[in-house]
Design a protein around this motif. Structure first.
Motif, short mmCIF file in Angstrom:
data_model
loop_
_atom_site.label_atom_id
_atom_site.label_comp_id
_atom_site.label_asym_id
_atom_site.label_seq_id
_atom_site.Cartn_x
_atom_site.Cartn_y
_atom_site.Cartn_z
N PRO A 47 0.62 -1.36 -0.08
CA PRO A 47 -0.14 -0.32 -0.10
C PRO A 47 1.28 1.25 0.13
O PRO A 47 1.99 1.52 0.98
N ASP A 48 0.51 2.27 -1.29
CA ASP A 48 0.82 3.23 -1.12
C ASP A 48 0.90 4.09 0.24
O ASP A 48 0.08 5.60 -0.81
N TRP A 49 0.86 4.11 0.80
CA TRP A 49 0.72 5.77 1.97
C TRP A 49 1.71 6.82 1.69
O TRP A 49 0.88 7.52 1.63
N ALA A 50 2.68 6.80 1.85
CA ALA A 50 3.98 8.35 1.42
C ALA A 50 3.16 8.60 1.02
O ALA A 50 3.70 9.72 -0.02
N ASP A 68 6.43 -2.16 -7.22
CA ASP A 68 8.56 -1.09 -7.29
C ASP A 68 9.41 -1.71 -6.54
O ASP A 68 10.48 -1.02 -7.52
N GLY A 69 9.23 -1.77 -5.50
CA GLY A 69 10.08 -2.52 -4.95
C GLY A 69 10.55 -1.51 -3.26
O GLY A 69 11.42 -1.05 -3.37
N GLY A 70 10.34 -0.25 -3.81
CA GLY A 70 9.90 1.12 -2.28
C GLY A 70 9.07 0.81 -1.52
O GLY A 70 8.76 1.90 -1.01
N GLU A 71 9.17 -0.02 -1.15
CA GLU A 71 8.06 -0.45 0.03
C GLU A 71 8.92 0.12 1.14
O GLU A 71 10.41 -0.20 1.55
N PRO A 72 8.36 0.77 2.35
CA PRO A 72 9.31 0.99 3.80
C PRO A 72 9.83 -0.13 4.47
O PRO A 72 9.81 -1.54 4.13
N ALA A 73 11.11 -0.33 5.10
CA ALA A 73 11.51 -1.15 5.86
C ALA A 73 11.10 -1.67 6.64
O ALA A 73 10.60 -3.34 6.44
#
Length: 260
Positions: free
Chosen positions: A53-56, A65-70
């Protein structure tokens, strides 16, 4: 003299010293989505990303895209999904239609996984994989069906790949569970499709000789031709022979009707 201890506070200003080895070409902005053109090379598991989920970002959809938070990457079974639909249903149900459509051109809307807890005949991509598979995505989740089948269902690859029912329909096979004779046209068991060189034949005679030698004439269609004659014909099948014409227009043929 540099400090022996690094500063605990990061510098707010970048270094003014340029890199000693700058690249010769400026880097291009990488694509956030996988290519829609199938690749001939296997997918690198390290680039197979799950949906989060792209909450940011816009706060209105899911991305892979591999950009999920840690913290999401550390808890994949809680935050990550193998399909866009599953992610949108879980986190953006009130704007589901918008969520599903907010990634134009995306090809990898779901990842394939081995259906060990279902029919166990191949790989599926319904987004209902067990949590342990999301926790171990490398080796268990795949962008391409063929890669999942090759890894986990090599023994049943044709079924896993959804091979058409007409596969090998031109070959003859022994129909032990049906008419108990050789036939073609499809309908052979899957194990024969998986190893056609062992079980299937290009001619009726070859199939009958290999599987119904005890009733060869019946298998071959009730022919009264002797076994020796059939063997001779089979040996010369497909070979060319001269056809001498009274008119002098001689030619060659390979229709299997040469004189004995």
């Amino acid at each position: 003299m540099p400090s022996s201890m690094p500063s605990s506070i990061p510098s707010e200003m970048p270094s003014s010293i340029p890199s000693e080895q700058p690249t010769s070409q400026p880097s291009e902005q990488p694509s956030a989505q996988p290519s829609c053109t199938p690749s001939m090379a296997p997918t690198n598991p390290e680039t197979t990303f799950l949906f989060y989920p792209d909450w940011a970002g816009t706060g209105e959809g899911c991305r892979n895209d591999g950009g999920e938070p840690a913290y999401m990457a550390a808890n994949p079974s809680t935050y990550l999904s193998t399909s866009l639909v599953a992610c949108c249903q879980t986190y953006f149900g009130w704007i589901f239609d918008s969520c599903v459509g907010n990634l134009p051109g995306i090809c990898s809307r779901a990842l394939f996984y081995p259906d060990w807890e279902g029919a166990n005949q191949g790989c599926i991509d319904d987004g209902n994989e067990p949590e342990y598979m999301r926790d171990n995505a490398m080796g268990l989740l795949f962008v391409h069906l063929a890669e999942c089948c090759a890894q986990h269902y090599s023994w049943n690859s044709l079924v896993c790949l959804n091979a058409p029912a007409t596969l090998n329909s031109n070959l003859y096979y022994p129909d032990w569970e049906g008419d108990d004779t050789c036939k073609n046209g499809g309908g052979q068991p899957d194990f024969m499709n998986n190893n056609p060189n062992l079980w299937m034949h290009t001619t009726l005679r070859a199939c009958c000789s290999a599987n119904y030698n005890y009733k060869l004439d019946e298998c071959n269609g009730g022919s009264s031709t002797s076994t020796s004659a059939m063997s001779a014909t089979s040996a010369t099948s497909g070979l060319w022979y001269p056809v001498w014409s009274p008119s002098g227009n001689d030619y060659c043929e390979n229709d299997g009707n040469q004189p004995q």
